[in-house]
Design a protein around this motif. Structure first.
Motif, PDB file in Angstrom:
ATOM      1  N   THR A 181       0.811  -1.226   0.000  1.00  0.00           N
ATOM      2  CA  THR A 181       0.000   0.000   0.000  1.00  0.00           C
ATOM      3  C   THR A 181       0.836   1.265   0.000  1.00  0.00           C
ATOM      4  OG1 THR A 181      -0.106  -0.098   2.424  1.00  0.00           O
ATOM      5  CG2 THR A 181      -1.887  -1.170   1.179  1.00  0.00           C
ATOM      6  N   SER A 182       2.136   1.147   0.118  1.00  0.00           N
ATOM      7  CA  SER A 182       2.983   2.333   0.140  1.00  0.00           C
ATOM      8  C   SER A 182       2.915   3.067  -1.194  1.00  0.00           C
ATOM      9  CB  SER A 182       4.424   1.929   0.443  1.00  0.00           C
ATOM     10  OG  SER A 182       5.286   3.049   0.363  1.00  0.00           O
ATOM     11  N   ASP A 183       3.088   4.386  -1.124  1.00  0.00           N
ATOM     12  CA  ASP A 183       3.011   5.201  -2.348  1.00  0.00           C
ATOM     13  C   ASP A 183       4.054   4.799  -3.370  1.00  0.00           C
ATOM     14  OD1 ASP A 183       0.930   6.572  -1.273  1.00  0.00           O
ATOM     15  OD2 ASP A 183       2.098   8.317  -0.644  1.00  0.00           O
ATOM     16  N   VAL A 184       5.192   4.332  -2.923  1.00  0.00           N
ATOM     17  CA  VAL A 184       6.254   3.993  -3.860  1.00  0.00           C
ATOM     18  C   VAL A 184       5.846   2.831  -4.756  1.00  0.00           C
ATOM     19  CG1 VAL A 184       7.405   2.347  -2.319  1.00  0.00           C
ATOM     20  CG2 VAL A 184       8.736   3.594  -4.027  1.00  0.00           C
ATOM     21  N   PHE A 185       4.921   1.994  -4.315  1.00  0.00           N
ATOM     22  CA  PHE A 185       4.460   0.869  -5.114  1.00  0.00           C
ATOM     23  C   PHE A 185       3.244   1.221  -5.972  1.00  0.00           C
ATOM     24  CE2 PHE A 185       6.521  -1.142  -1.430  1.00  0.00           C
ATOM     25  CZ  PHE A 185       7.454  -1.927  -2.072  1.00  0.00           C
ATOM     26  N   GLN A 186       2.457   2.192  -5.521  1.00  0.00           N
ATOM     27  CA  GLN A 186       1.189   2.478  -6.178  1.00  0.00           C
ATOM     28  C   GLN A 186       1.231   3.700  -7.090  1.00  0.00           C
ATOM     29  OE1 GLN A 186      -1.212   0.354  -6.036  1.00  0.00           O
ATOM     30  NE2 GLN A 186      -0.374  -0.937  -4.400  1.00  0.00           N
ATOM     31  N   LYS A 187       2.143   4.621  -6.854  1.00  0.00           N
ATOM     32  CA  LYS A 187       2.205   5.826  -7.679  1.00  0.00           C
ATOM     33  C   LYS A 187       2.905   5.543  -9.005  1.00  0.00           C
ATOM     34  CE  LYS A 187       1.953   9.636  -4.364  1.00  0.00           C
ATOM     35  NZ  LYS A 187       2.642  10.831  -3.826  1.00  0.00           N
TER      36      LYS A 187
END
Length: 421
Positions: free
Chosen positions: A163-169
């Protein structure tokens, strides 16, 4: 008394009178029967065939005459069958030869040329490990993420827990470059034509399917005139295995793409790998292929595309710098994957929505791999090879590097093992 002259005169007169009488009788008969002995003006097919069979030099035609046809004899029938079969065979061969002539057959010709100088190809160097583990340490789940990818566990793992931004952005090229191996640390020493040069000045960073790579001679400015160590490109590089993270290929070293400067490295057909701890030498030969454009068949049943024609317009949008078959197919694959996943890979030179790490590994990269080996999809792309293109062949040899004499010296100066290509 009758003299001899009287006899002659009388005989002559008799003969003349008889001749005149005969002529007059013939004229009377012709007047009475005007069409009796006049040649017929009708000239039928039978007469034409009779005259042709008597005058032609074609074998067997003179054997087929009206006497052999009325009544039809075995001999006449045999000659008719022989003539018809040979005529049919002749027509069959003529049609085949005409078809061959208008198919524009060509002969392959190999022409070696001696040149005083040749254009040096573009050389793209990629570290076999793209990301720098020391820079990924700021993201606790990153190492486990790359481990799962390297073990092909993406099918069982839906990435829902990432769920971290680094994975989803969406990925940015700036972030990828910061997380990748530094070119300034990998490229230790560079020499071309016997002269040292700054590696990072003449090597341009470029994103490929392998990750962040660096290309030499990207502007097609280098020319060579002789072969050998003192005249060509020599690069000493540092692998930095201590900074490696988990990757699919599970290998260490570098990957070298040899290609035309206008061709993207991913479209290169000549690839060489070099292992750390070895000095690897690559001897390159350039082959130029030329095929005839329309109406000739360049590749057995297909035509080639004359990209040198003044009327040619490159139909590609992503790889618009140069049209090649590989560029065409790559663009077709990436656009199809973009439609399926709604994003584009970071290694595709297209200003569009970039995929996130999750989208890249769960959708985009699998789609690219699947489409690239799909023969049916390749036909749907309808890509045509260009008529003129270059190919490079490489002969590779290697030796241990460094030697025992140099090992301690290099370890003191660099603090780690180096390799050379």
């Amino acid at each position: 008394m009758i003299s001899i002259w009287d006899v002659i005169i009388h005989c002559t007169g008799y003969v003349n009178t008889f001749g005149i009488q005969d002529i007059m009788d013939e004229k009377r008969e012709q007047t009475a029967r005007p069409d009796a002995d006049r040649p017929s003006t009708k000239y039928g097919l039978k007469d034409l065939w009779t005259e042709f069979s008597h005058s032609t030099g074609l074998h067997a035609v003179d054997k087929i005459k009206p006497p052999s046809l009325r009544p039809l004899t075995i001999r006449g029938l045999a000659w008719i069958l022989a003539l018809c079969s040979t005529t049919g065979f002749l027509v069959y061969n003529l049609v085949g030869e005409i078809g061959t002539y208008y198919s524009y057959p060509t002969v392959t010709k190999i022409t070696p040329q001696m040149k005083h100088s040749i254009n040096f190809p573009a050389v793209t160097i990629c570290n076999r490990c793209t990301f720098n583990n020391t820079r990924l340490d700021v993201y606790p789940e990153m190492e486990n993420y790359f481990f799962n990818i390297s073990q092909e566990r993406t099918r069982e793992d839906s990435f829902s827990h990432l769920t971290s931004d680094v994975f989803q952005k969406p990925l940015s090229l700036e972030w990828l470059q910061n997380m990748s191996m530094e070119g300034s640390k990998m490229l230790f020493k560079c020499v071309f034509g016997g002269d040292d040069f700054d590696c990072m000045t003449d090597f341009r960073p470029i994103f490929t399917y392998e990750g962040l790579c660096h290309t030499f001679n990207f502007n097609a400015s280098k020319i060579v005139r002789t072969a050998g160590d003192n005249t060509n490109l020599m690069v000493t590089f540092n692998i930095n295995q201590n900074d490696y993270t988990f990757t699919r290929n599970k290998a260490a070293g570098i990957k070298v793409f040899l290609h035309h400067p206008d061709v993207h490295p991913d479209a290169s057909s000549t690839v060489v790998t070099a292992a750390p701890g070895f000095s690897t030498y690559v001897a390159i030969q350039t082959f130029q292929y030329r095929y005839q454009p329309l109406p000739y068949k360049a590749f057995d049943v297909t035509n080639c595309l004359d990209t040198n024609s003044p009327s040619f317009v490159n139909p590609l949008k992503i790889y618009s710098r140069r049209y090649t078959y590989d560029h065409c197919f790559m663009e077709c694959v990436h656009l199809k994957a973009f439609k399926q996943c709604g994003c584009i890979g970071p290694y595709v030179p297209l200003d569009d929505l970039q995929c996130s790490l999750v989208q890249l590994e769960s959708c985009y990269n699998p789609a690219v791999r699947s489409l690239s080996k799909n023969g049916t999809f390749a036909k749907e792309c309808r890509c045509v090879s260009e008529c003129v293109f270059d190919r490079y062949t490489a002969q590779v040899s290697s030796s241990s590097f460094p030697s025992d004499k140099w090992e301690s010296t290099l370890l003191k100066t660099r603090g780690r093992r180096t390799g050379r290509v």
